[in-house]
Scaffold this active site. Sequence first.
Site, PDB file in Angstrom:
ATOM      1  N   LYS A 181     -14.086   4.012 -15.799  1.00 19.28           N
ATOM      2  CA  LYS A 181     -13.535   2.858 -16.495  1.00 19.28           C
ATOM      3  C   LYS A 181     -13.612   1.665 -15.550  1.00 19.28           C
ATOM      4  O   LYS A 181     -12.806   1.513 -14.642  1.00 19.28           O
ATOM      5  CB  LYS A 181     -12.084   3.128 -16.888  1.00 19.28           C
ATOM      6  CG  LYS A 181     -11.626   2.415 -18.184  1.00 19.28           C
ATOM      7  CD  LYS A 181     -11.656   0.912 -18.137  1.00 19.28           C
ATOM      8  CE  LYS A 181     -10.494   0.345 -17.362  1.00 19.28           C
ATOM      9  NZ  LYS A 181     -10.458  -1.167 -17.425  1.00 19.28           N
ATOM     10  N   PRO A 182     -14.637   0.787 -15.730  1.00 20.94           N
ATOM     11  CA  PRO A 182     -14.727  -0.399 -14.869  1.00 20.94           C
ATOM     12  C   PRO A 182     -13.712  -1.451 -15.292  1.00 20.94           C
ATOM     13  O   PRO A 182     -13.118  -1.364 -16.375  1.00 20.94           O
ATOM     14  CB  PRO A 182     -16.164  -0.888 -15.108  1.00 20.94           C
ATOM     15  CG  PRO A 182     -16.466  -0.455 -16.520  1.00 20.94           C
ATOM     16  CD  PRO A 182     -15.735   0.849 -16.713  1.00 20.94           C
ATOM     17  N   LEU A 250       0.651  16.311 -11.914  1.00 22.31           N
ATOM     18  CA  LEU A 250       0.231  17.051 -10.716  1.00 22.31           C
ATOM     19  C   LEU A 250      -1.274  16.983 -10.499  1.00 22.31           C
ATOM     20  O   LEU A 250      -1.909  17.974 -10.122  1.00 22.31           O
ATOM     21  CB  LEU A 250       0.692  18.509 -10.803  1.00 22.31           C
ATOM     22  CG  LEU A 250       2.213  18.721 -10.868  1.00 22.31           C
ATOM     23  CD1 LEU A 250       2.538  20.201 -10.998  1.00 22.31           C
ATOM     24  CD2 LEU A 250       2.893  18.125  -9.644  1.00 22.31           C
ATOM     25  N   GLU A 256      -7.072   3.451  -3.273  1.00 20.07           N
ATOM     26  CA  GLU A 256      -7.481   2.374  -2.362  1.00 20.07           C
ATOM     27  C   GLU A 256      -6.933   1.093  -2.953  1.00 20.07           C
ATOM     28  O   GLU A 256      -7.439   0.606  -3.965  1.00 20.07           O
ATOM     29  CB  GLU A 256      -9.005   2.352  -2.216  1.00 20.07           C
ATOM     30  CG  GLU A 256      -9.483   1.564  -0.999  1.00 20.07           C
ATOM     31  CD  GLU A 256      -9.861   0.143  -1.330  1.00 20.07           C
ATOM     32  OE1 GLU A 256      -8.979  -0.738  -1.151  1.00 20.07           O
ATOM     33  OE2 GLU A 256     -11.004  -0.088  -1.735  1.00 20.07           O
ATOM     34  N   GLY A 258      -4.190  -2.658  -2.313  1.00 21.74           N
ATOM     35  CA  GLY A 258      -4.283  -4.010  -1.781  1.00 21.74           C
ATOM     36  C   GLY A 258      -4.289  -4.071  -0.266  1.00 21.74           C
ATOM     37  O   GLY A 258      -4.036  -3.090   0.429  1.00 21.74           O
ATOM     38  N   CYS A 290     -10.237  -6.862  -0.629  1.00 19.99           N
ATOM     39  CA  CYS A 290      -9.022  -6.174  -0.192  1.00 19.99           C
ATOM     40  C   CYS A 290      -9.007  -5.941   1.307  1.00 19.99           C
ATOM     41  O   CYS A 290      -7.946  -5.831   1.914  1.00 19.99           O
ATOM     42  CB  CYS A 290      -8.856  -4.859  -0.940  1.00 19.99           C
ATOM     43  SG  CYS A 290     -10.229  -3.711  -0.748  1.00 19.99           S
ATOM     44  N   GLU A 388      -0.377 -10.659  -0.774  1.00 20.10           N
ATOM     45  CA  GLU A 388      -1.831 -10.673  -0.901  1.00 20.10           C
ATOM     46  C   GLU A 388      -2.246 -11.797  -1.854  1.00 20.10           C
ATOM     47  O   GLU A 388      -1.961 -11.753  -3.048  1.00 20.10           O
ATOM     48  CB  GLU A 388      -2.326  -9.329  -1.432  1.00 20.10           C
ATOM     49  CG  GLU A 388      -3.835  -9.234  -1.525  1.00 20.10           C
ATOM     50  CD  GLU A 388      -4.308  -7.913  -2.104  1.00 20.10           C
ATOM     51  OE1 GLU A 388      -5.333  -7.394  -1.633  1.00 20.10           O
ATOM     52  OE2 GLU A 388      -3.657  -7.390  -3.032  1.00 20.10           O
ATOM     53  N   GLY A 461      -2.391   2.310   0.173  1.00 22.31           N
ATOM     54  CA  GLY A 461      -2.877   3.515  -0.475  1.00 22.31           C
ATOM     55  C   GLY A 461      -3.011   4.708   0.440  1.00 22.31           C
ATOM     56  O   GLY A 461      -2.508   4.722   1.566  1.00 22.31           O
TER      57      GLY A 461
END
Length: 485
Positions: A181-182, A250, A256, A258, A290, A388, A461
Site C-alpha cells: 500500500k503506497p 501478535l 521505520e 520519524g 526522515c 520533526e 522505530g
Amino acid sequence: MTTTFESEPGRLFIGGQWREASDGARTDVIDPSTGQVVTSVAEAGAVDVDAAVRAARDAFDSGPWARLSGRERGRVLHRVSELIRANVEEIAALESLDVGKPIALCRPVDVLTAADEYEYCAALAQTLDGATRDTPLNAFAYTRRGPLGVVAAITPFNFPLILSSSKLAPALAAGNTVVHKPADETPLSALYMAWLLQEAGVPDGVVNVVTGAGPVAGEALLRHPGIDKVAFTGSTAIGRRAASVAGDALKPVTMELGGNAAHLVFEDADLDKAIGAVIKGFVFNTGQFCMGGPRLLVARPLYDTVVGILAEAVTGVPVGDPRDPGTVVGPMAGEKHLRKVEDYVALARKEGGRVVCGGERLDLNGGYYYKPTVIADLSNDSRVVQEEIFGPVLTVQPFDSEDEAVALANSTPYGLASGIQTTNLARAHRVADRLQAGIVWINDWAMLDPAVPFGGVKDSGFGREYGPEALAAYTKVKSVVVSLD
C-alpha cells in the site's frame, strides 16, 4: 533493452491482474511542481484489500514462490535489478513527476539505489540456512529458517521507490508474498514496479499493489487477519497506531519512523567538507527526509562563522523545476506539507529565532516551493528544535563541550540518524558510541548502502532495513530435534 509499461495506469494490481476498485472510486495524483492533476488512480476499499490479501495467501500457500530455492528466487530478483537499470530514465521521470524530486538526483539516488537493493537481496536469498546445535540430549538438533507468509508493506510519500524496494526485495528473497500500500499522494512508481516485477518473472499473486487512502485501505490492510507481518515507514504518530493494531493481533512489525537528527560540528572540523555535508543533510529531497539533519550543533568558537557561511551558501542552492538538470531543491510534495513548514517557521520567529536566510515560499509555476531556511538562536526547548519539521529548514545551536554536544543531540524523542564533523579520530568514535541513533555518519551525511542496516531507536522505530538483518526480519526459525534413541 528497455521495455514499456503497457498496462492502463492507475489500476490496482491483484493476483497478477490489473483491475479497477470494486466501487470504481479514483483519486487524483498531483504534480507538486505545478499543483496540477497529472493522472488518477484507483482508490481501494476494504473489499479490494481483502482480494489482494487472499491473492497473496493463495500464492504463498499454493504457488511456487516459497518452494523455490533461494538461488532460484535470487535469479528472479537479479532480473528485477537489471530491468530497473534498463528503464532508469522512465522510472526516474515517473518518480520526479510524482514526488517533485530533481531529476538529476532521481537517477543516481532513487532508481539506482532500488536496483542495488534488489541485486543485494538476490545474493542474500542464497544465504537462508540453519545450524546444527550441540545439546546434552540424545538427539540431533538443527534449525531451519523460512518465510513468514503474507507481508503488508506500507510506504510513505517521500521516497516511494527506495522505501518500497527496502521492504519488497528482502521479503521476496525470503520467499514471502506481499501486499503493498503506497502513500496515496505518490502511487505511480509502485504501480510501475508491480508491472516490472511481473516482467522479471515474479509469479502472479506474489506481489499485489492497492492504492488508496491510509484510513481506508491502510487500515483494512493492518487489520486483515490474513497478514503475517507489517513493514511500515511513515510518521511516528501513524507508526504508533500501526504497531498497536499489529500488536493486538501478535503480528511482527518493522517500524521505520520519524527523525530529527543532530549534526555536530566540532572546532577541529574541516569546515569546507562540513558545510557541504550540513547543506546536503537538510536540503536533500527538499528536507522531506526522515534521516535528514535539521539540527546543527556547532562548537561555540565556530558558531558565528558557520552561521555566516550558511547564510551565503544556502541562498545559492538552486531551487526550481525538478525536470531542470541544474535543480538541487524541488517543491514540497504537496500543499499540506508546505503549510506545515510555513507554520513552523512562523513559530520559530515567535519563539525568538533569527531567520538567517529563506523563511518564505517561492512563487514558481503554481508549485509547492519553499526556500531553504536557516534559523539561529533558538533555545533547545523550542518546538521547532524538538519536533520533526520535514522540510528544508535548519536550526543552529552552539555548544561549549563534548558532553553538552552529546546531551543536546540526544535531547529529542527521536533516534534515527546523527552526524559528526571532526578530524579527531578518537573523538569521532567516542562521540559516535554515545549518540542515541540507529546510524551515525562521520564527516559526511546520508552514506547509505544495501549492505548497511538502517533503522531507529526511541520514537524513530525498531527493526532494521538493509543488510542481512533485513532478510532475517522476514523469516521465522523452526527448530527440529530428532531422537537418536
